[in-house]
Motif scaffolding. Sequence first.
Motif, PDB file in Angstrom:
ATOM      1  N   PRO A 132       0.865  -1.174   0.036  1.00 22.15           N
ATOM      2  CA  PRO A 132      -0.042  -0.013   0.049  1.00 22.15           C
ATOM      3  C   PRO A 132       1.041   1.164   0.182  1.00 22.15           C
ATOM      4  CG  PRO A 132       0.090  -0.817   2.059  1.00 22.15           C
ATOM      5  CD  PRO A 132       1.024  -1.824   1.460  1.00 22.15           C
ATOM      6  N   SER A 133       0.120   2.246  -0.104  1.00 25.04           N
ATOM      7  CA  SER A 133       0.880   3.722  -0.098  1.00 25.04           C
ATOM      8  C   SER A 133       1.214   3.966   1.411  1.00 25.04           C
ATOM      9  CB  SER A 133       0.396   4.794  -0.563  1.00 25.04           C
ATOM     10  OG  SER A 133      -0.893   4.955   0.048  1.00 25.04           O
ATOM     11  N   SER A 134       0.611   3.559   2.287  1.00 22.27           N
ATOM     12  CA  SER A 134       0.849   3.560   3.785  1.00 22.27           C
ATOM     13  C   SER A 134       0.348   2.268   4.536  1.00 22.27           C
ATOM     14  CB  SER A 134       0.296   4.817   4.248  1.00 22.27           C
ATOM     15  OG  SER A 134      -1.303   4.899   4.446  1.00 22.27           O
ATOM     16  N   LEU A 135       0.717   2.257   5.849  1.00 25.99           N
ATOM     17  CA  LEU A 135      -0.010   0.958   6.376  1.00 25.99           C
ATOM     18  C   LEU A 135       0.199   1.514   7.893  1.00 25.99           C
ATOM     19  CD1 LEU A 135       2.281  -1.205   7.884  1.00 25.99           C
ATOM     20  CD2 LEU A 135       2.276  -1.609   5.332  1.00 25.99           C
ATOM     21  N   SER A 136      -0.481   0.973   8.924  1.00 30.50           N
ATOM     22  CA  SER A 136      -0.115   0.942  10.235  1.00 30.50           C
ATOM     23  C   SER A 136      -0.119  -0.167  10.976  1.00 30.50           C
ATOM     24  CB  SER A 136      -1.559   1.700  10.810  1.00 30.50           C
ATOM     25  OG  SER A 136      -1.609   3.120  10.524  1.00 30.50           O
ATOM     26  N   ALA A 137       1.054  -0.408  11.619  1.00 29.75           N
ATOM     27  CA  ALA A 137       1.149  -1.646  12.426  1.00 29.75           C
ATOM     28  C   ALA A 137       1.672  -1.709  13.571  1.00 29.75           C
ATOM     29  CB  ALA A 137       2.189  -2.527  11.461  1.00 29.75           C
ATOM     30  N   SER A 138       1.594  -2.528  14.625  1.00 30.90           N
ATOM     31  CA  SER A 138       2.124  -2.672  15.706  1.00 30.90           C
ATOM     32  C   SER A 138       3.548  -3.378  16.036  1.00 30.90           C
ATOM     33  CB  SER A 138       1.209  -3.407  16.693  1.00 30.90           C
ATOM     34  OG  SER A 138      -0.158  -2.907  16.467  1.00 30.90           O
ATOM     35  N   VAL A 139       4.340  -3.177  16.957  1.00 30.57           N
ATOM     36  CA  VAL A 139       5.554  -3.991  17.048  1.00 30.57           C
ATOM     37  C   VAL A 139       5.373  -5.565  17.041  1.00 30.57           C
ATOM     38  CG1 VAL A 139       7.461  -4.129  18.726  1.00 30.57           C
ATOM     39  CG2 VAL A 139       6.518  -1.823  18.239  1.00 30.57           C
ATOM     40  N   GLY A 140       5.893  -5.894  16.550  1.00 36.65           N
ATOM     41  CA  GLY A 140       6.033  -7.734  16.561  1.00 36.65           C
ATOM     42  C   GLY A 140       5.180  -8.117  15.133  1.00 36.65           C
ATOM     43  N   ASP A 141       4.464  -7.079  14.543  1.00 38.27           N
ATOM     44  CA  ASP A 141       3.594  -7.529  13.460  1.00 38.27           C
ATOM     45  C   ASP A 141       4.557  -7.865  12.220  1.00 38.27           C
ATOM     46  OD1 ASP A 141       0.788  -5.290  13.375  1.00 38.27           O
ATOM     47  OD2 ASP A 141       1.529  -6.781  14.555  1.00 38.27           O
ATOM     48  N   ARG A 142       4.053  -9.011  11.312  1.00 37.89           N
ATOM     49  CA  ARG A 142       4.754  -9.051  10.199  1.00 37.89           C
ATOM     50  C   ARG A 142       4.110  -8.201   9.005  1.00 37.89           C
ATOM     51  NH1 ARG A 142       7.219 -13.557   8.118  1.00 37.89           N
ATOM     52  NH2 ARG A 142       7.014 -14.157   5.781  1.00 37.89           N
ATOM     53  N   THR A 173      18.451   0.308 -19.412  1.00 31.44           N
ATOM     54  CA  THR A 173      19.918   0.375 -20.194  1.00 31.44           C
ATOM     55  C   THR A 173      19.516   1.599 -21.400  1.00 31.44           C
ATOM     56  OG1 THR A 173      20.819  -1.683 -19.792  1.00 31.44           O
ATOM     57  CG2 THR A 173      21.740  -0.300 -21.453  1.00 31.44           C
ATOM     58  N   PRO A 174      20.234   2.570 -21.453  1.00 30.53           N
ATOM     59  CA  PRO A 174      21.168   3.182 -20.510  1.00 30.53           C
ATOM     60  C   PRO A 174      20.424   3.278 -19.002  1.00 30.53           C
ATOM     61  CG  PRO A 174      20.396   4.967 -21.859  1.00 30.53           C
ATOM     62  CD  PRO A 174      19.976   3.740 -22.222  1.00 30.53           C
ATOM     63  N   PRO A 175      21.359   3.340 -17.914  1.00 31.48           N
ATOM     64  CA  PRO A 175      20.908   3.532 -16.471  1.00 31.48           C
ATOM     65  C   PRO A 175      19.932   4.612 -16.637  1.00 31.48           C
ATOM     66  CG  PRO A 175      23.251   3.211 -16.738  1.00 31.48           C
ATOM     67  CD  PRO A 175      22.758   3.542 -18.094  1.00 31.48           C
ATOM     68  N   LEU A 176      18.860   4.328 -15.718  1.00 29.52           N
ATOM     69  CA  LEU A 176      17.750   5.280 -15.355  1.00 29.52           C
ATOM     70  C   LEU A 176      17.160   4.519 -14.099  1.00 29.52           C
ATOM     71  CD1 LEU A 176      15.962   7.639 -15.324  1.00 29.52           C
ATOM     72  CD2 LEU A 176      14.438   6.436 -17.272  1.00 29.52           C
ATOM     73  N   PHE A 177      17.753   5.056 -12.958  1.00 30.08           N
ATOM     74  CA  PHE A 177      17.478   4.056 -11.798  1.00 30.08           C
ATOM     75  C   PHE A 177      15.954   5.020 -11.188  1.00 30.08           C
ATOM     76  CE2 PHE A 177      21.024   1.725 -11.080  1.00 30.08           C
ATOM     77  CZ  PHE A 177      22.251   2.770 -11.653  1.00 30.08           C
ATOM     78  N   THR A 178      14.904   4.086 -11.388  1.00 31.40           N
ATOM     79  CA  THR A 178      13.507   4.591 -11.032  1.00 31.40           C
ATOM     80  C   THR A 178      13.133   4.042  -9.579  1.00 31.40           C
ATOM     81  OG1 THR A 178      13.119   4.294 -13.341  1.00 31.40           O
ATOM     82  CG2 THR A 178      11.104   4.859 -11.887  1.00 31.40           C
ATOM     83  N   PHE A 179      12.528   5.107  -8.722  1.00 34.14           N
ATOM     84  CA  PHE A 179      12.214   4.579  -7.690  1.00 34.14           C
ATOM     85  C   PHE A 179      10.687   4.373  -7.530  1.00 34.14           C
ATOM     86  CE2 PHE A 179      15.866   5.110  -4.976  1.00 34.14           C
ATOM     87  CZ  PHE A 179      16.815   5.985  -5.611  1.00 34.14           C
ATOM     88  N   GLY A 180      10.021   3.634  -6.785  1.00 32.62           N
ATOM     89  CA  GLY A 180       8.588   3.629  -6.352  1.00 32.62           C
ATOM     90  C   GLY A 180       8.334   4.860  -5.638  1.00 32.62           C
ATOM     91  N   PRO A 181       7.084   5.079  -5.431  1.00 34.01           N
ATOM     92  CA  PRO A 181       6.484   6.289  -4.764  1.00 34.01           C
ATOM     93  C   PRO A 181       6.576   5.942  -3.236  1.00 34.01           C
ATOM     94  CG  PRO A 181       4.590   4.975  -5.543  1.00 34.01           C
ATOM     95  CD  PRO A 181       6.020   4.263  -6.206  1.00 34.01           C
ATOM     96  N   GLY A 182       6.997   4.923  -2.922  1.00 39.62           N
ATOM     97  CA  GLY A 182       7.204   4.739  -1.359  1.00 39.62           C
ATOM     98  C   GLY A 182       6.047   4.424  -0.608  1.00 39.62           C
ATOM     99  N   THR A 183       6.302   3.460   0.623  1.00 47.22           N
ATOM    100  CA  THR A 183       5.175   2.967   1.494  1.00 47.22           C
ATOM    101  C   THR A 183       5.748   3.634   3.019  1.00 47.22           C
ATOM    102  OG1 THR A 183       4.655   1.007   0.049  1.00 47.22           O
ATOM    103  CG2 THR A 183       4.030   0.796   2.447  1.00 47.22           C
ATOM    104  N   LYS A 184       4.896   4.158   3.488  1.00 49.26           N
ATOM    105  CA  LYS A 184       5.083   4.768   4.888  1.00 49.26           C
ATOM    106  C   LYS A 184       4.314   3.797   5.738  1.00 49.26           C
ATOM    107  CE  LYS A 184       4.528   8.608   7.947  1.00 49.26           C
ATOM    108  NZ  LYS A 184       4.047  10.033   7.931  1.00 49.26           N
ATOM    109  N   VAL A 185       5.378   3.260   6.733  1.00 52.24           N
ATOM    110  CA  VAL A 185       4.826   2.335   7.684  1.00 52.24           C
ATOM    111  C   VAL A 185       4.820   3.263   9.074  1.00 52.24           C
ATOM    112  CG1 VAL A 185       5.405   0.278   9.309  1.00 52.24           C
ATOM    113  CG2 VAL A 185       5.634   0.313   6.518  1.00 52.24           C
ATOM    114  N   ASP A 186       3.571   3.403   9.807  1.00 52.20           N
ATOM    115  CA  ASP A 186       3.361   4.164  11.007  1.00 52.20           C
ATOM    116  C   ASP A 186       2.905   3.072  12.024  1.00 52.20           C
ATOM    117  OD1 ASP A 186       1.251   6.247   9.856  1.00 52.20           O
ATOM    118  OD2 ASP A 186       0.839   4.116  10.496  1.00 52.20           O
ATOM    119  N   ILE A 187       2.891   3.586  13.120  1.00 54.22           N
ATOM    120  CA  ILE A 187       2.608   2.928  14.454  1.00 54.22           C
ATOM    121  C   ILE A 187       0.773   2.852  14.383  1.00 54.22           C
ATOM    122  CG2 ILE A 187       2.690   2.807  16.853  1.00 54.22           C
ATOM    123  CD1 ILE A 187       5.337   4.600  16.793  1.00 54.22           C
ATOM    124  N   LYS A 188       0.356   1.665  14.631  1.00 51.20           N
ATOM    125  CA  LYS A 188      -1.353   1.554  14.824  1.00 51.20           C
ATOM    126  C   LYS A 188      -1.361   1.905  16.102  1.00 51.20           C
ATOM    127  CE  LYS A 188      -3.377  -1.904  13.315  1.00 51.20           C
ATOM    128  NZ  LYS A 188      -3.686  -3.343  13.280  1.00 51.20           N
TER     129      LYS A 188
END
Lengths: 109, 129
Positions: free
Chosen positions: A8-18, A94-109
């Motif tokens: 996802p673009s963001s998720l909330s999780a607790s300590v110990g979660d997978r 090729t030629p090199p173009l290092f593309t990043f994904g938009p990111g996933t923010k993991v924060d505290i539930k």
Amino acid sequence: DIQMTQSPSSLSASVGDRVTITCRASQSISSYLNWYQQKPGKAPKLLIYAASSLQSGVPSRFSGSGSGTDFTLTISSLQPEDFATYYCQQSYSTPPLFTFGPGTKVDIK
Amino acid sequence: QVQLQESGPGLVKPSGTLSLTCAVSGGSISSSNWWSWIRQPPGKGLEWIGEIYHSGSTNYNPSLKSRVTISVDKSKNQFSLKLSSVTAADTAVYYCARNGVYSSSWYGSIGYYYYMDVWGKGTTVTVSS
């Protein structure tokens, strides 16, 4: 150009979660996929390269898998220091173009 | 242990040229590594700008290629970024990084897997009059 998406673009999780984060490429990139962790105000940190190789010094609770177009970053047991934003990056172009994904923010539930 | 440090003006006027330098310490810029520039606008994701080898060979992001020049100064163990005709959209944290490489053979062919394994702390550049 190869486009990268993450879910996802963001998720909330607790300590110990997978936690599982998915990255998808717009075309096959074999295993040319890296994962980074970024904390607020800090530079990104390499976690995984070549889809599944753990960077030296990175805890073994981090793992990467996948090939072709679909990839996964898994944190087996989330720790307090793991709350951050995670980016995937392709290095297939090729030629090199290092593309990043938009990111996933993991924060505290 | 290789360390990178970005430096340069924090404020650039619109239509001007952004100039940054990345000093390499704890290692040689003439090692078998490429060296990259990456940027991150406020609250947004990461964008690769380009890379350079100590020979002077470069690769640039096509979206920025017309405005970007990356150069290397081996005598000072540093590399530099120039971005011309800047606008507010170029406001970002600019990072320099080392490209690490992992090679793997597969049925007689060799694959080279590149990644950014050492990063500078980043420097904020604001484009404003």
